[in-house]
Design a protein around this motif. Structure first.
Motif, PDB file in Angstrom:
ATOM      1  N   UNK A  10      46.082  40.647  33.570  1.00 11.11           N
ATOM      2  CA  UNK A  10      45.508  39.530  32.816  1.00 11.11           C
ATOM      3  C   UNK A  10      44.605  40.058  31.703  1.00 11.11           C
ATOM      4  N   UNK A  11      44.911  39.622  30.499  1.00  7.52           N
ATOM      5  CA  UNK A  11      44.089  39.971  29.342  1.00  7.52           C
ATOM      6  C   UNK A  11      43.338  38.729  28.931  1.00  7.52           C
ATOM      7  N   UNK A  12      42.030  38.798  28.939  1.00 10.50           N
ATOM      8  CA  UNK A  12      41.270  37.600  28.589  1.00 10.50           C
ATOM      9  C   UNK A  12      40.067  37.975  27.740  1.00 10.50           C
ATOM     10  N   UNK A  13      39.611  36.985  26.982  1.00 14.53           N
ATOM     11  CA  UNK A  13      38.447  37.171  26.132  1.00 14.53           C
ATOM     12  C   UNK A  13      37.480  36.032  26.378  1.00 14.53           C
ATOM     13  N   UNK A  14      36.219  36.350  26.595  1.00 13.76           N
ATOM     14  CA  UNK A  14      35.177  35.344  26.709  1.00 13.76           C
ATOM     15  C   UNK A  14      34.045  35.693  25.758  1.00 13.76           C
ATOM     16  N   UNK A  15      33.545  34.699  25.073  1.00  8.52           N
ATOM     17  CA  UNK A  15      32.341  34.908  24.288  1.00  8.52           C
ATOM     18  C   UNK A  15      31.165  35.060  25.249  1.00  8.52           C
ATOM     19  N   UNK A  16      31.211  34.313  26.371  1.00  8.94           N
ATOM     20  CA  UNK A  16      30.199  34.457  27.411  1.00  8.94           C
ATOM     21  C   UNK A  16      30.736  35.419  28.464  1.00  8.94           C
ATOM     22  N   UNK A  17      29.907  36.255  29.007  1.00 12.81           N
ATOM     23  CA  UNK A  17      30.377  37.332  29.869  1.00 12.81           C
ATOM     24  C   UNK A  17      30.418  36.959  31.348  1.00 12.81           C
ATOM     25  N   UNK A  18      29.773  35.851  31.764  1.00 18.30           N
ATOM     26  CA  UNK A  18      29.750  35.552  33.190  1.00 18.30           C
ATOM     27  C   UNK A  18      31.025  34.809  33.597  1.00 18.30           C
ATOM     28  N   UNK A  19      31.240  34.734  34.936  1.00 22.59           N
ATOM     29  CA  UNK A  19      32.452  34.133  35.489  1.00 22.59           C
ATOM     30  C   UNK A  19      32.591  32.694  35.019  1.00 22.59           C
ATOM     31  N   UNK A  20      33.844  32.263  34.854  1.00 23.08           N
ATOM     32  CA  UNK A  20      34.123  30.929  34.345  1.00 23.08           C
ATOM     33  C   UNK A  20      35.095  30.220  35.276  1.00 23.08           C
ATOM     34  N   UNK A  21      34.891  28.933  35.540  1.00 20.79           N
ATOM     35  CA  UNK A  21      35.792  28.203  36.444  1.00 20.79           C
ATOM     36  C   UNK A  21      37.240  28.230  35.979  1.00 20.79           C
ATOM     37  N   UNK A  22      37.461  28.225  34.681  1.00 19.34           N
ATOM     38  CA  UNK A  22      38.821  28.232  34.167  1.00 19.34           C
ATOM     39  C   UNK A  22      39.527  29.530  34.548  1.00 19.34           C
ATOM     40  N   UNK A  23      38.865  30.670  34.321  1.00 20.23           N
ATOM     41  CA  UNK A  23      39.434  31.974  34.653  1.00 20.23           C
ATOM     42  C   UNK A  23      39.728  32.074  36.150  1.00 20.23           C
ATOM     43  N   UNK A  24      38.760  31.657  36.960  1.00 22.10           N
ATOM     44  CA  UNK A  24      38.923  31.736  38.410  1.00 22.10           C
ATOM     45  C   UNK A  24      40.078  30.856  38.880  1.00 22.10           C
ATOM     46  N   UNK A  25      40.183  29.672  38.314  1.00 15.54           N
ATOM     47  CA  UNK A  25      41.242  28.741  38.706  1.00 15.54           C
ATOM     48  C   UNK A  25      42.614  29.304  38.358  1.00 15.54           C
ATOM     49  N   UNK A  26      42.752  29.843  37.160  1.00 16.55           N
ATOM     50  CA  UNK A  26      44.037  30.391  36.724  1.00 16.55           C
ATOM     51  C   UNK A  26      44.438  31.574  37.586  1.00 16.55           C
ATOM     52  N   UNK A  27      43.480  32.461  37.865  1.00 17.13           N
ATOM     53  CA  UNK A  27      43.791  33.634  38.669  1.00 17.13           C
ATOM     54  C   UNK A  27      44.268  33.250  40.068  1.00 17.13           C
ATOM     55  N   UNK A  28      43.652  32.234  40.630  1.00 17.46           N
ATOM     56  CA  UNK A  28      44.051  31.816  41.974  1.00 17.46           C
ATOM     57  C   UNK A  28      45.431  31.164  41.972  1.00 17.46           C
ATOM     58  N   UNK A  29      45.797  30.499  40.880  1.00 16.10           N
ATOM     59  CA  UNK A  29      47.073  29.808  40.807  1.00 16.10           C
ATOM     60  C   UNK A  29      48.244  30.758  40.587  1.00 16.10           C
ATOM     61  N   UNK A  30      48.052  31.747  39.758  1.00 18.11           N
ATOM     62  CA  UNK A  30      49.185  32.598  39.385  1.00 18.11           C
ATOM     63  C   UNK A  30      49.276  33.877  40.209  1.00 18.11           C
ATOM     64  N   UNK A  31      48.313  34.087  41.080  1.00 19.95           N
ATOM     65  CA  UNK A  31      48.329  35.293  41.887  1.00 19.95           C
ATOM     66  C   UNK A  31      49.629  35.392  42.692  1.00 19.95           C
ATOM     67  N   UNK A  32      50.317  36.512  42.514  1.00 15.82           N
ATOM     68  CA  UNK A  32      51.554  36.817  43.244  1.00 15.82           C
ATOM     69  C   UNK A  32      52.690  35.832  42.973  1.00 15.82           C
TER      70      UNK A  32
END
Length: 456
Positions: A10-32
């Motif tokens: 996963x290649x991602x860019x955030x202007x803010x460096x802390x964890x984001x609900x969007x990133x976490x949600x996507x990672x959980x959905x597409x994992x494996x």
């Protein structure tokens, strides 16, 4: 091209460096998940948020291809462009007789209808014409090709959503058959009525069940099987020779209006020594593209697409029209290295697009004078078009273009967030065995963005 999306890629860019609900949600959905996923999300107003995943990777766009087609059209042709159909003659009117041929010259109008052709016949009557001593000639030369796109699914050629494109078309090149039965007989009616097809009715009445088939062979339509008494059934079939068919419809409605015709109908080019009798104009392009985007109408998209090649570079074919689209994307500063264009609708599986390029053209449109007209052409969540029954929890907050063919389900557009931000997004999902994972990814991302939960 099949590959497994793993979290490590996963290649991602955030202007803010802390964890984001969007990133976490996507990672959980597409994992494996054994699917190909590409995502590009960016805030338009503040430019303070961005999420990307395989954003430069090529995907099959399906009907997301219509975003490129309609955006290019409204940029190059302007929202007020109108398709023109003209009726001309190389003769003259004397004592109620038109002495000469009548030409129907197509201008690629995707909305031309049987009703329009009837209005042409009515106007000829108003001119006092009671007889045409000549032929009815259809001119489809506005395009240099007629038919279907390279890579279209042949198994679907019996359905009207793959109807052939043509510069001279009527009723979206789709023939509707109405099958009516009383207690003794069956009757077949054609809409639009025409002298092109011959109906061969071999249907039998059966009190027990209806089981019938329709088969087209050249200019004959065979109906066979059984149908119950007192039935009314409709069947729609695409027309394989649309320009000649359209000419036949005009020929028929002129005769039905009471005007006699001594000649025949056929396809030919309009000579230079003709006089214009009728000029029919479509609704403006800003209305026409609503049909292509909201309803995802393939025929409208193909007609618009080839009109680009004709009007901008002088040739109405696939290659020239694709060049117009590519050139427009380049002017908008978009990387076209991973873009392949084989049609205007997205039916071809040979098309390729990237999430970044779709989002970039959407972002570009946001800053043009044409934005409102383009924006209004997209389907609205929970309200109309192909999104009428989706995203009802955020009704009216998502304006987007869907895209679906076998193994592909995509969604790209704009989101009006509760946090006051406007997001542009493209979520492309290919290599699907079912649409469930695509729906989950798209709905999760869109809901998070619409509800303003991106931690901006």
């Amino acid at each position: 091209m099949r590959f497994k999306i793993l979290i490590l890629t996963i290649l991602y860019t955030f202007v803010l460096s802390y964890a984001n609900p969007l990133k976490e949600e996507i990672e959980s959905l597409i994992k494996d998940q054994d699917v190909a996923v590409g995502i590009y999300v960016e805030s338009l107003a503040t430019k303070s948020f961005k999420y990307i995943l395989n954003e430069k990777m090529p995907f099959i766009p399906a009907s997301n291809q219509k975003i490129l087609t309609t955006a290019t059209a409204i940029i190059n042709l302007t929202p007020d462009y109108r398709f023109k159909t003209t009726v001309l003659t190389d003769g003259f009117i004397k004592d109620g007789v038109l002495k000469g041929n009548l030409y129907l010259k197509g201008g690629a109008d995707p909305s031309l209808s049987e009703g329009d052709l009837k209005s042409f016949a009515d106007y000829l009557k108003q001119l006092g014409i009671s007889k045409i001593e000549g032929n009815i000639i259809g001119d489809d030369s506005f395009f240099s090709e007629e038919g279907r796109g390279h890579g279209w699914p042949e198994k679907d050629f019996d359905y009207c959503f793959t109807a052939p494109f043509s510069a001279l078309s009527v009723n979206e090149n789709c023939l509707r058959l109405e099958i009516l039965s009383d207690k003794k007989n069956t009757v077949i009616k054609m809409y639009p009525d025409n002298d092109y097809f011959e109906i061969v009715n071999n249907l039998e009445l059966s009190k027990k069940y209806s089981d019938y088939k329709v088969k087209v062979e050249g200019r004959k339509i065979y109906l066979f099987g059984k149908i119950k008494p007192l039935s009314k059934v409709e069947v729609s079939i695409p027309v394989e020779n649309p320009s000649l068919f359209t000419t036949s419809v005009l020929y028929k409605v002129i005769k039905q209006s009471g005007i006699k015709i001594t000649g025949k109908y056929y396809i030919g080019k309009t000579p230079s020594n003709t006089t214009v009798i009728i000029t029919h104009k479509s609704q403006p392009l800003k209305e026409i593209i609503k049909k292509a985007n909201k309803d995802s109408n393939n025929f409208y998209a193909e007609q618009i697409f080839r009109t680009l090649g004709k009007e901008i570079l002088g040739k109405g074919d696939t290659e020239t029209s694709a060049t117009v689209v590519i050139n427009t994307l380049k002017r908008a500063g978009i990387d076209v290295s991973n873009i392949r264009i084989y049609d205007g609708s997205g039916l071809s599986r040979f098309n390729q697009i990237t999430p970044e390029s779709i989002s970039k053209i959407l972002s570009y449109m946001y800053n043009t004078p044409y934005f409102f007209d383009f924006y209004q052409s997209l389907a609205v969540a929970g309200t109309d078009g192909t999104l009428k029954h989706r995203f009802k929890d955020v009704k009216g907050k998502i304006y987007a273009k869907t895209g679906y063919i076998k193994g592909v389900k995509n969604l790209s557009g704009y989101i009006l967030s509760d946090n006051g931000e406007v997001y542009v997004f493209s979520i492309l999902v290919n290599n699907l065995k079912s649409t469930e994972i695509a729906n989950k990814i798209q709905e999760s991302i869109c809901l998070i963005l619409a509800n303003g939960k991106t931690q901006l």
